[in-house]
Design a protein around this motif. Structure first.
Motif, PDB file in Angstrom:
ATOM      1  N   SER A 173      -0.525   3.473   3.461  1.00  0.00           N
ATOM      2  CA  SER A 173       0.850   3.641   3.930  1.00  0.00           C
ATOM      3  C   SER A 173       1.178   2.641   5.032  1.00  0.00           C
ATOM      4  O   SER A 173       2.315   2.158   5.120  1.00  0.00           O
ATOM      5  CB  SER A 173       1.066   5.073   4.442  1.00  0.00           C
ATOM      6  N   ALA A 174       0.171   2.308   5.862  1.00  0.00           N
ATOM      7  CA  ALA A 174       0.409   1.326   6.923  1.00  0.00           C
ATOM      8  C   ALA A 174       0.644  -0.054   6.332  1.00  0.00           C
ATOM      9  O   ALA A 174       1.482  -0.826   6.802  1.00  0.00           O
ATOM     10  CB  ALA A 174      -0.773   1.296   7.884  1.00  0.00           C
ATOM     11  N   LEU A 178       3.964  -2.640   6.343  1.00  0.00           N
ATOM     12  CA  LEU A 178       3.935  -4.079   6.602  1.00  0.00           C
ATOM     13  C   LEU A 178       4.645  -4.844   5.490  1.00  0.00           C
ATOM     14  O   LEU A 178       5.299  -5.867   5.742  1.00  0.00           O
ATOM     15  CB  LEU A 178       2.485  -4.562   6.729  1.00  0.00           C
ATOM     16  N   ASP A 179       4.493  -4.391   4.263  1.00  0.00           N
ATOM     17  CA  ASP A 179       5.245  -4.993   3.167  1.00  0.00           C
ATOM     18  C   ASP A 179       6.745  -4.961   3.471  1.00  0.00           C
ATOM     19  O   ASP A 179       7.461  -5.944   3.293  1.00  0.00           O
ATOM     20  CB  ASP A 179       4.989  -4.237   1.851  1.00  0.00           C
ATOM     21  N   ALA A 188       8.791  -1.605  -1.730  1.00  0.00           N
ATOM     22  CA  ALA A 188       7.348  -1.654  -1.544  1.00  0.00           C
ATOM     23  C   ALA A 188       6.692  -0.520  -2.328  1.00  0.00           C
ATOM     24  O   ALA A 188       7.330   0.451  -2.701  1.00  0.00           O
ATOM     25  CB  ALA A 188       6.990  -1.564  -0.072  1.00  0.00           C
ATOM     26  N   ALA A 189       5.418  -0.651  -2.556  1.00  0.00           N
ATOM     27  CA  ALA A 189       4.682   0.391  -3.275  1.00  0.00           C
ATOM     28  C   ALA A 189       4.715   1.682  -2.478  1.00  0.00           C
ATOM     29  O   ALA A 189       4.716   1.654  -1.247  1.00  0.00           O
ATOM     30  CB  ALA A 189       3.242  -0.057  -3.495  1.00  0.00           C
ATOM     31  N   PRO A 190       4.724   2.857  -3.156  1.00  0.00           N
ATOM     32  CA  PRO A 190       4.754   4.131  -2.436  1.00  0.00           C
ATOM     33  C   PRO A 190       3.462   4.359  -1.670  1.00  0.00           C
ATOM     34  O   PRO A 190       2.397   3.884  -2.078  1.00  0.00           O
ATOM     35  CB  PRO A 190       4.902   5.172  -3.565  1.00  0.00           C
ATOM     36  N   PRO A 191       3.531   5.068  -0.556  1.00  0.00           N
ATOM     37  CA  PRO A 191       2.317   5.339   0.216  1.00  0.00           C
ATOM     38  C   PRO A 191       1.319   6.143  -0.604  1.00  0.00           C
ATOM     39  O   PRO A 191       1.687   6.936  -1.456  1.00  0.00           O
ATOM     40  CB  PRO A 191       2.827   6.156   1.411  1.00  0.00           C
ATOM     41  N   ARG A 196      -8.149   0.844   2.761  1.00  0.00           N
ATOM     42  CA  ARG A 196      -8.685  -0.494   2.508  1.00  0.00           C
ATOM     43  C   ARG A 196      -9.458  -0.946   3.731  1.00  0.00           C
ATOM     44  O   ARG A 196      -8.983  -0.834   4.854  1.00  0.00           O
ATOM     45  CB  ARG A 196      -7.543  -1.486   2.237  1.00  0.00           C
ATOM     46  N   ARG A 197     -10.657  -1.458   3.541  1.00  0.00           N
ATOM     47  CA  ARG A 197     -11.493  -1.882   4.657  1.00  0.00           C
ATOM     48  C   ARG A 197     -11.054  -3.272   5.134  1.00  0.00           C
ATOM     49  O   ARG A 197     -11.137  -4.247   4.393  1.00  0.00           O
ATOM     50  CB  ARG A 197     -12.966  -1.918   4.245  1.00  0.00           C
ATOM     51  N   ILE A 198     -10.571  -3.358   6.358  1.00  0.00           N
ATOM     52  CA  ILE A 198     -10.185  -4.639   6.943  1.00  0.00           C
ATOM     53  C   ILE A 198     -10.588  -4.648   8.406  1.00  0.00           C
ATOM     54  O   ILE A 198     -10.952  -3.632   8.983  1.00  0.00           O
ATOM     55  CB  ILE A 198      -8.665  -4.897   6.848  1.00  0.00           C
ATOM     56  N   GLY A 199     -10.509  -5.824   9.042  1.00  0.00           N
ATOM     57  CA  GLY A 199     -10.778  -5.920  10.468  1.00  0.00           C
ATOM     58  C   GLY A 199     -12.251  -5.776  10.798  1.00  0.00           C
ATOM     59  O   GLY A 199     -13.141  -6.067   9.999  1.00  0.00           O
TER      60      GLY A 199
END
Length: 337
Positions: A173-174, A178-179, A188-191, A196-199
């Motif tokens: 959803s976050a 951003l999208d 944008a795609a629905p939440p 997703r692994r980032i950072g």
């Protein structure tokens, strides 16, 4: 794609025109366009399947007014599209775009940030919460994030890096938000509950590696003052040129196939003797002799040029490590300077 010439969309017409040009001319045209236009045209070129003579004639009539009745193009040739786009925007962005085409992900959203100039990305995130900026910079390639970071305020830079190091999983959803931030539209795609692994600390280490040495050292020092444990975690993951000593011979040989001789000659001018010896040992005798002659013939080299060449090789080594082609060995043991 539409069957009738008069049903072709403007982007499709432009794509057909570019496909009818030589690679260099097409690349030169793309270089004159902004990032989003290149993205749209690249997608359209990659999606071209069959182009009829009537369609091509209509396009050429529209754009140049004269058509050779025997003209033809290699419509939809992936090799052609890849070569043209690589000349225009570089291999990294070309791979990104064509991967999206192959998987059907040709929308805009947060992926569009990867096509924007650093100033444009900085303008988007500078007015947002640091957590948003952290997610954005985590999503970009380290080199692009390194260009964006200095454009943020001093206070925001450090906080963003620390937030990136603390990231692990982010709700879809976050990313959807951003999208919407980038596109300013409600498609944008629905939440969803997917994560997703980032950072993480490694992302910060990659960003710092891609920055100029003095600036990255300054940011690392600020993180140390704010959070000693986080600083040590990031420092352990930093990879500098001298850490090539930790790469095995097979990995060095694979890496050398990706590095230009000019870049290598400049980089080795400022390297420790042990690193020079390891590199030369993994080259053929003839190639090593040519390289040493080249280094001697160059004369004095600016320190900034040496650091830039070494950084280019470090980025290549990190990319190959992420691809699983080589192993960088253990944690970086040298001090970050």
């Amino acid at each position: 794609m539409a069957n009738k010439p008069d049903e072709l969309a403007g982007t499709q017409r432009a794509a057909i025109l570019l496909m009818s040009l030589g690679e260099q001319d097409a690349a030169n045209v793309l270089k004159q366009l902004d990032a989003r236009d290149v993205q749209r045209l690249g997608i359209a070129m990659a999606e071209l399947k069959e182009v009829s003579r009537d369609q091509m004639t209509s396009v050429l009539d529209t754009f140049i007014g004269v058509v050779d009745g025997k003209a033809n193009i290699a419509s939809g040739s992936q090799d052609y599209v890849r070569r043209v786009l690589t000349q225009a925007v570089g291999k990294q962005k070309t791979d990104l775009l064509l991967d999206r085409v192959s998987t059907g992900q040709t929308g805009q959203g947060i992926e569009a940030l990867k096509w924007m100039e650093a100033k444009a990305v900085a303008h988007i995130v500078s007015g947002e919460h640091p957590q948003i900026a952290a997610i954005v910079l985590s999503h970009l390639e380290p080199e692009q994030s390194a260009a964006v970071l200095p454009l943020l305020t001093e206070e925001m830079r450090t906080e963003v890096l620390m937030r990136i190091a603390s990231l692990n999983e982010v709700p879809q959803s976050a990313l959807t938000e951003l999208d919407q931030l980038v596109e300013r539209q409600a498609n944008a795609a629905p939440p969803s509950a997917a994560l997703r692994r980032i950072g993480g600390a490694r992302t910060v280490a990659n960003i710092l590696n891609a920055m100029e040495r003095d600036k990255s050292g300054e940011e690392l020092g600020k993180i140390e003052k704010a959070d000693g444990a986080m600083h040590q975690q990031i420092k352990d993951l930093l990879f500098i040129f001298d850490n090539l000593l930790d790469v095995d011979d097979r990995g060095i040989q694979a890496m050398l196939r990706e590095v230009g001789s000019d870049t290598l000659a400049v980089a080795l001018r400022g390297a420790e003797p042990e690193v020079q010896e390891k590199i030369l040992r993994n080259m053929s005798k003839r190639a090593a002799e040519i390289l040493k002659d080249d280094m001697e013939a160059r004369g004095p080299v600016k320190l900034t040029d040496v650091e830039a060449a070494q950084k280019e090789i470090v980025v290549i080594a990190q990319r190959m490590a992420e691809e699983g082609t080589i192993s960088l060995g253990g944690k970086g043991s040298g001090d970050f300077v």
